[in-house]
Design a protein around this motif. Structure first.
Motif, PDB file in Angstrom:
ATOM      1  N   ASP A  84       1.752   4.542  -8.113  1.00 43.62           N
ATOM      2  CA  ASP A  84       0.650   4.619  -7.160  1.00 43.62           C
ATOM      3  C   ASP A  84      -0.562   3.915  -7.775  1.00 43.62           C
TER       4      ASP A  84
ATOM      5  N   GLU B 267      -3.372   3.121  -6.404  1.00 41.75           N
ATOM      6  CA  GLU B 267      -4.666   3.627  -5.974  1.00 41.75           C
ATOM      7  C   GLU B 267      -5.221   4.690  -6.913  1.00 41.75           C
TER       8      GLU B 267
ATOM      9  N   ASN C 271      11.751   4.153   4.080  1.00 36.73           N
ATOM     10  CA  ASN C 271      12.394   4.708   5.269  1.00 36.73           C
ATOM     11  C   ASN C 271      13.307   3.661   5.911  1.00 36.73           C
TER      12      ASN C 271
ATOM     13  N   THR D 104       0.851  -1.184   0.000  1.00 42.29           N
ATOM     14  CA  THR D 104       0.000   0.000   0.000  1.00 42.29           C
ATOM     15  C   THR D 104       0.893   1.241   0.000  1.00 42.29           C
ATOM     16  N   TYR D 105       0.247   2.386  -0.177  1.00 44.34           N
ATOM     17  CA  TYR D 105       0.976   3.651  -0.217  1.00 44.34           C
ATOM     18  C   TYR D 105       1.759   3.869   1.074  1.00 44.34           C
ATOM     19  N   LYS D 106       1.139   3.599   2.201  1.00 45.28           N
ATOM     20  CA  LYS D 106       1.796   3.788   3.501  1.00 45.28           C
ATOM     21  C   LYS D 106       2.937   2.786   3.689  1.00 45.28           C
ATOM     22  N   GLU D 107       2.717   1.540   3.297  1.00 42.99           N
ATOM     23  CA  GLU D 107       3.750   0.509   3.438  1.00 42.99           C
ATOM     24  C   GLU D 107       4.967   0.815   2.576  1.00 42.99           C
ATOM     25  N   LYS D 108       4.741   1.455   1.417  1.00 41.44           N
ATOM     26  CA  LYS D 108       5.865   1.838   0.547  1.00 41.44           C
ATOM     27  C   LYS D 108       6.777   2.842   1.252  1.00 41.44           C
ATOM     28  N   PHE D 109       6.200   3.830   1.886  1.00 48.09           N
ATOM     29  CA  PHE D 109       7.001   4.842   2.579  1.00 48.09           C
ATOM     30  C   PHE D 109       7.696   4.260   3.804  1.00 48.09           C
ATOM     31  N   ILE D 110       7.020   3.347   4.496  1.00 50.51           N
ATOM     32  CA  ILE D 110       7.662   2.686   5.631  1.00 50.51           C
ATOM     33  C   ILE D 110       8.858   1.868   5.151  1.00 50.51           C
TER      34      ILE D 110
END
Length: 90
Positions: free
Chosen positions: A85, A87, A14, A5-11
């Motif tokens: 992305d 989504e 990082n 997901t979008y959030k998991e990609k940034f995590i």
């Protein structure tokens, strides 16, 4: 390729960036200890292949550490995922 997901990609990005900074710090410490540390302890009296040990350990030690570290990072930390992305397409 892993679907995140979008959030998991940034995590994940990082996590990869932090691991890369840690490896860079380890390489710097190996260079520091291999070069200045060995020179401070034995000076030019200890040689490897007719070169001062501080030079060999400082130069080639950090290089070998970097290679081993990158192999470990690619196998254990980095994840192959699409940066697009998904989504927005749906």
């Amino acid at each position: 390729m892993k679907k995140l997901t979008y959030k998991e990609k940034f995590i994940q990005m990082n996590k990869e960036a932090k691991a890369t900074w840690i490896l860079a710090a380890i390489c710097f410490l190996v260079w520091l200890a291999g070069g200045f540390g060995v020179y401070g302890l034995v000076g030019n009296s200890w040689t490897i292949c007719k070169m001062p040990a501080w030079f060999v350990l400082g130069s080639f030690g950090s290089w070998i550490t970097a290679i081993i570290g990158v192999v470990i990072l690619t196998k254990k930390v980095f994840v192959d995922f699409d940066l697009e992305d998904d989504e927005e397409e749906e």
